[in-house]
Design a protein around this motif. Structure first.
Motif, PDB file in Angstrom:
ATOM      1  N   TYR A 185       0.861  -1.089   0.001  1.00 20.33           N
ATOM      2  CA  TYR A 185       0.107  -0.069   0.022  1.00 20.33           C
ATOM      3  C   TYR A 185       1.018   1.118   0.043  1.00 20.33           C
ATOM      4  O   TYR A 185       1.982   1.351   0.600  1.00 20.33           O
ATOM      5  N   GLY A 186       0.159   2.148  -0.622  1.00 21.46           N
ATOM      6  CA  GLY A 186       1.015   3.577  -0.426  1.00 21.46           C
ATOM      7  C   GLY A 186       0.768   4.357   0.821  1.00 21.46           C
ATOM      8  O   GLY A 186      -0.452   3.522   1.589  1.00 21.46           O
ATOM      9  N   TYR A 188       6.224   2.713   2.114  1.00 20.37           N
ATOM     10  CA  TYR A 188       5.085   1.807   1.859  1.00 20.37           C
ATOM     11  C   TYR A 188       4.783   1.024   3.091  1.00 20.37           C
ATOM     12  O   TYR A 188       5.580   0.871   3.928  1.00 20.37           O
ATOM     13  N   LEU A 216       7.722   1.674  -8.295  1.00 23.81           N
ATOM     14  CA  LEU A 216       7.041   2.290  -7.194  1.00 23.81           C
ATOM     15  C   LEU A 216       7.881   3.404  -7.042  1.00 23.81           C
ATOM     16  O   LEU A 216       7.017   4.634  -6.416  1.00 23.81           O
ATOM     17  N   THR A 235       9.951  -3.972  -7.689  1.00 21.72           N
ATOM     18  CA  THR A 235       9.098  -2.767  -7.237  1.00 21.72           C
ATOM     19  C   THR A 235       9.734  -1.546  -7.939  1.00 21.72           C
ATOM     20  O   THR A 235       9.514  -0.358  -7.209  1.00 21.72           O
TER      21      THR A 235
END
Length: 607
Positions: free
Chosen positions: A561-562, A589, A584, A581
């Motif tokens: 999740y952010g 996170y 991202l 990742t």
């Protein structure tokens, strides 16, 4: 019954107000076999009517999928969903076949709003990719259309959409805002900014400014018709921000995209040992690493290994750390000698058998690839190549196997170490083919399975590359390995770069092959709670999160999740996994790991 972490997540993040409006898993679609049909129709998970054109349904991701070739998936929304509109769209996609030149363009249309969600030319066959919470922001619309406009075949699964909640949407005659993506090719004085394509846009304006200063840098804004731009002339070790707008004749310029943060690399004084490899790519990178680990290499005598092992392979209780057995060996007194059974004595194992390089020095006593092992198991391994065994003719007490290979590319006899140490041996082989680039490791049959030798340069076979990268990803660097690397430096004055910077293997042989590598720090993991209950190990490095389950047989689900509460990635695994990742970007996170009986949440700071 599954236990979810909603209470913990609610405390740790501000959860977005957007709620899931619907999901289509394609489990009810018509079974077409391997034929592409003109049109498939079915009633979906939410009693919606769906159609797919130029599609087949025999491929799987999380169960049944729709595989498109120049085709569309169309879903007719209900009246209630039409009133709510659509905020974001998420889906999984994969390239099922390798016999084509892969270039994928996927666009999403909701009502009259159309945006490009995927425009990629470098995709790995069989890898599952994910588009998460892609912003559409259509306040109304009767359909969702996901279209593959290319001849390459792509499978789609788990198409999910959220309700529109008042976000920005294009007015008539106004272009949609681009979606900015993480910067790539970040160097000391430059980076490449990236963003999504916007329908009808003919040019984009990129704005760049420095942290702590609201003024754009001197050369900004930059104008281009592409969806990326390389910004140069920047200060090193400095944080910048960027966003972009879209333009076209007859349209009002779009609103700015989201803002991306990027920090140029600084000087490499923090780790001067690898300084000369920073900023290199491809052959230049591996050559630079060879120079680094060759310089200062002090050759240890073969007899001197008995003493040197005490610095490199010593357990916490002062015994021999043997990766081939569970035997308890005492230094010196249990040294081979003769042996008949397991646990009789330990000896010196050439993990790259010496016959492969003709017993030549300094490979003969390079302690990076020489390890103390049980004499009996070492003898059974002989000079067979490493691999994964399908049918075992011998199994050691700790689970090492000898038998026919089940791994694609080689069907002969192989030796398979236990899972716990497969990554260790993979990184040893990466070191050997880097340190000894000019050595012929194919002087015996087993060596020809693992190594190539052409034009005076050593390399890895396709079989070895695929096998070792798999082991490298599934068994990340452990404390044992880093401690051993420190001991190696004490003994012979060099180090294994693939232990210090595991991502180097990806830049030379894997998913980042040919890209420029830059040194950076390791990410930070903070567990919310007293210990890792579900995950026994979490390792964060450039572009990779490596997870290891406490119970190797239990299925573990994960979500990333952010800090705004939006789920960005999800998946599941058993045993171990490596999650890419790089898309991202840097920042904080949350990782949620769950099983049927519990869950943990961890804070991750990605470097």
């Amino acid at each position: 019954m599954k236990v979810f972490c909603t209470t913990v997540l609610a405390l740790m993040i501000a959860v977005s107000g957007i709620q899931a409006q619907g999901i289509e898993t394609f489990s009810n679609n018509e079974n077409t076999g391997s034929s592409y049909t003109t049109s498939i129709s079915w009633t979906g998970d939410n009693r919606l009517t769906w159609t797919a054109t130029n599609a087949r349904s025999d491929q799987e991701i999380n169960g049944k999928t729709v595989c498109l070739k120049n085709g569309k998936i169309t879903g007719n929304l209900t009246t209630a969903q039409q009133a709510a509109g659509v905020g974001t769209v998420s889906f999984k996609y994969s390239i099922p076949f390798s016999d084509e030149d892969i270039k994928i363009t996927l666009s999403i249309t909701v009502g009259s709003t159309s945006v490009s969600a995927v425009n990629a030319a470098t995709l790995e066959q069989g890898q599952v990719y994910e588009v998460s919470n892609f912003p559409v922001n259509a306040p109304s619309g009767t359909t969702i259309i996901l279209e593959n406009a290319t001849s390459a075949r792509v499978t789609i699964d788990d198409l999910e959409w959220t309700a529109y909640s008042g976000g920005p949407q294009p007015e008539p005659g106004t272009l949609a805002a681009p979606t900015a993506a993480a910067a790539t090719n970040v160097g000391t004085n430059s980076f490449t900014a990236n963003w999504s394509a916007v329908q009808n846009a003919t040019s984009y304006s990129l704005s760049v400014w420095q942290a702590g200063n609201d003024q754009e840098i001197d050369a900004s804004p930059y104008t281009t018709s592409a969806t990326n731009y390389t910004v140069t002339g920047l200060a090193s070790n400095t944080t910048y921000y960027y966003n972009t707008t879209a333009s076209a004749n007859g349209y009002t310029t779009s609103q700015p995209s989201n803002t991306i943060t990027v920090t140029t690399t600084g000087n490499t004084a923090a780790n001067p040992y690898y300084a000369s490899a920073d900023g290199r790519a491809g052959t230049d990178l591996i050559n630079a690493l060879q120079d680094i680990i060759s310089e200062g290499h002090q050759v240890t005598s073969y007899d001197g290994l008995w003493t040197a092992f005490r610095k490199t392979d010593n357990t916490a209780d002062g015994r021999v750390w043997d990766m081939y057995s569970n035997c308890t060996f005492t230094w010196g007194s249990d040294q081979c000698g003769n042996y008949k059974n397991e646990c009789d004595c330990y000896n010196r194992e050439h993990s790259v058998p010496k016959s492969w390089f003709g017993d030549a020095k300094p490979m003969y006593s390079d302690i990076v690839h020489l390890v103390p092992t049980d004499g009996k198991v070492n003898g059974m391994r002989s000079n067979y190549p490493f691999g994964e065994v399908g049918s075992a003719t011998y199994t050691s007490d700790n689970g090492c196997k000898l038998g026919s290979s089940s791994f694609s590319g080689y069907s002969g006899r192989v030796f398979e170490p236990v899972d716990e140490y497969k990554g260790d041996f993979a990184r040893i082989y990466f070191y050997m083919v880097t340190r000894y680039r000019n050595i012929n490791f194919t002087q015996a049959e087993g060596g020809k399975v693992m190594f190539t030798y052409s034009g005076g340069t050593a390399g890895l076979t396709t079989y070895a590359t695929n096998l070792l990268l798999k082991w490298h990803r599934e068994d990340p660097v452990s404390d044992k390995e880093t401690d051993r690397n420190d001991g190696i430096e004490d003994v012979q004055g060099n180090r294994n770069p693939y232990v210090d910077y595991p991502e180097l293997a990806e830049y030379i042989w894997g998913t980042n092959k040919g890209e420029t590598w830059h040194m950076s720090g390791t990410g930070i993991v903070t567990t919310i709670g007293n210990k890792h209950e579900i995950l026994s190990q979490i390792t964060v490095s450039d572009g990779i999160i490596s997870l290891r389950a406490t119970d190797m047989n239990t299925k573990v689900g994960y979500s990333i999740y952010g800090i705004d509460g939006k789920r960005l990635m999800q998946g599941s695994f058993r045993g171990q996994t490596a999650i890419a990742t790089s898309h991202l970007g840097k920042g904080l996170y949350l990782l949620q790991a769950n099983t049927d009986t519990g869950c943990n949440v961890h804070k991750l700071l990605l470097p």
